[in-house]
Design a protein around this motif. Structure first.
Motif, mmCIF file in Angstrom:
data_model
loop_
_atom_site.group_PDB
_atom_site.id
_atom_site.type_symbol
_atom_site.label_atom_id
_atom_site.label_comp_id
_atom_site.label_asym_id
_atom_site.label_seq_id
_atom_site.Cartn_x
_atom_site.Cartn_y
_atom_site.Cartn_z
ATOM 1 N N GLY A 1 0.831 -1.201 0.000
ATOM 2 C CA GLY A 1 0.000 0.000 0.000
ATOM 3 C C GLY A 1 0.863 1.246 0.000
ATOM 4 O O GLY A 1 2.042 1.223 -0.393
ATOM 5 N N GLY B 1 -1.957 5.024 8.102
ATOM 6 C CA GLY B 1 -2.836 6.096 8.552
ATOM 7 C C GLY B 1 -2.789 6.164 10.084
ATOM 8 O O GLY B 1 -1.910 5.561 10.716
ATOM 9 N N GLU C 1 -3.130 2.696 11.887
ATOM 10 C CA GLU C 1 -1.935 1.881 11.665
ATOM 11 C C GLU C 1 -0.767 2.425 12.495
ATOM 12 O O GLU C 1 0.012 1.665 13.075
ATOM 13 N N PRO D 1 -0.017 -2.559 9.353
ATOM 14 C CA PRO D 1 -0.602 -1.945 8.153
ATOM 15 C C PRO D 1 -2.061 -2.352 7.943
ATOM 16 O O PRO D 1 -2.475 -3.452 8.336
ATOM 17 N N PHE D 2 -2.817 -1.459 7.354
ATOM 18 C CA PHE D 2 -4.197 -1.732 6.941
ATOM 19 C C PHE D 2 -5.050 -2.344 8.066
ATOM 20 O O PHE D 2 -5.580 -3.441 7.935
ATOM 21 N N SER E 1 -10.100 1.281 5.980
ATOM 22 C CA SER E 1 -9.741 0.766 4.649
ATOM 23 C C SER E 1 -9.130 -0.627 4.766
ATOM 24 O O SER E 1 -9.324 -1.472 3.887
ATOM 25 N N ASN F 1 3.688 -1.480 3.245
ATOM 26 C CA ASN F 1 3.457 -0.192 2.592
ATOM 27 C C ASN F 1 4.752 0.321 1.985
ATOM 28 O O ASN F 1 5.836 -0.103 2.378
ATOM 29 N N HIS G 1 -7.254 1.508 -4.339
ATOM 30 C CA HIS G 1 -7.048 1.524 -2.887
ATOM 31 C C HIS G 1 -8.405 1.437 -2.181
ATOM 32 O O HIS G 1 -9.355 2.112 -2.581
HETATM 33 N N1 URA Z 1 -3.584 3.011 3.626
HETATM 34 C C1 URA Z 1 -2.430 2.438 3.203
HETATM 35 O O1 URA Z 1 -2.014 2.628 2.070
HETATM 36 N N2 URA Z 1 -1.776 1.660 4.064
HETATM 37 C C2 URA Z 1 -2.201 1.425 5.299
HETATM 38 O O2 URA Z 1 -1.536 0.700 6.028
HETATM 39 C C3 URA Z 1 -3.403 2.026 5.713
HETATM 40 C C4 URA Z 1 -4.078 2.819 4.859
#
Ligand code: URA
Length: 293
Positions: free
Chosen positions: A146, A150, A153, A159-160, A164, A187, A264
């Motif tokens: 990614g 954010g 995270e 991550p993620f 999202s 990421n 995304h």
């Molecule tokens: N968006 C991203 O690209 N990576 C993340 O870890 C969270 C949101």
């Protein structure tokens, strides 16, 4: 320098209220300030650098424990000792060289994570709460990359995991894939850009040797670039709407693996109608897996 148009208390309160309504929750500059060094300065200079650092957000509301706007992260340097100098003090060419050397010296994912944690060539490190390295199964055949962490995270160091990320999990589940078993997620950048702004090309470039080494160490069969910055940085794609869902080749050492850009999930949350495009891409992914990649 003195401000020729100082705000009245009422105007300042209105401005802070507007920031809060716009979703600004933390008072950060691009580069973190060393408040401990600032407090050692003579009074006149201090007045210039010291900003409100109490446990309140920009709107003056109290923050819950652990969310103080400018407090160091739990694992960061203890409050009694000064923070390290901001990473911007490392010249870009020296930073690039040190990134290449540190990344290529890492022979395991743990070593790579430690090398990133010690890296001083990306200023985002100074404002982030946590290093966000990766999640999922390092032995998985599918690697997702990614953009950048954010707020959620950054807080959790994974991550993620925010809204999202939850959508990403549901998207993967829709074609029978599980985060813990079937994919490995990271990421382009391991540190959150303040206010979730798009990473600058310089920040992406500074961390790119680590990203490339990360891919080489995981050695996946399929690389998925999640979102436009990842598709641009790794596949050279401009225009994610046109390039998404198309397979291309990506070199991992001597191997050529399959790579694809996908929309995304944060974009899909804002544009739910585009989920039909994401569904097509997920089906293409499923077909590649079923066809033995
Ligand atoms: N968006 C991203 O690209 N990576 C993340 O870890 C969270 C949101």
């Amino acid at each position: 320098m003195s401000n020729p148009h100082p705000l009245s208390p009422h105007e300042a309160a209105q401005l802070l209220g507007w920031y809060a309504q716009m979703g600004v929750s933390e008072g950060l500059d691009e580069v973190a300030h060393d408040r401990f060094a600032a407090s050692a300065l003579p009074e006149p200079s201090r007045a210039e650098v010291v900003r409100p650092t109490a446990a309140s957000d920009v709107a003056g509301r109290s923050l819950p424990a652990g969310r103080e706007a400018s407090s160091p992260r739990p694992s960061a340097t203890p409050a009694s000792s000064p923070r390290p100098a901001p990473a911007t003090m490392v010249a870009p060419d020296i930073a690039a060289e040190s990134a290449r050397a540190a990344a290529s010296a890492a022979t395991t994912l743990n070593e790579l994570k430690a090398a990133l944690a010690a890296f001083e060539g990306c200023a985002l490190k100074a404002s982030a709460k946590n290093l966000v390295f990766a999640d999922g199964n390092p032995a998985a055949k599918i690697m997702l990359i990614g953009e950048a962490p954010g707020a959620d995270e950054d807080r959790l160091g994974l991550p993620f995991v925010g809204r999202s990320g939850q959508l990403l999990d549901r998207m993967l589940a829709s074609i029978g894939l599980l985060r813990e078993r079937d994919v490995y997620i990271t990421n382009l950048l391991p540190w959150r850009p303040p206010g979730n702004r798009t990473p600058t090309p310089q920040e992406v470039a500074a961390c790119m040797p680590f990203t490339q080494r990360h891919i080489a160490l995981v050695n996946p069969d399929i690389l998925l670039c999640i979102g436009a910055p990842s598709a641009l940085a790794l596949l050279g794609h401009t225009g994610i709407l046109a390039s998404r869902g198309k397979w291309s080749q990506f070199a991992v050492g001597e191997r050529q693996i399959r790579a694809m850009a996908m929309l995304h999930p944060a974009y899909l949350l804002r544009q739910p109608l585009q989920k039909r495009l994401a569904w097509r891409d997920l089906q293409a992914l499923r077909a590649a897996i079923d066809g033995g990649v």
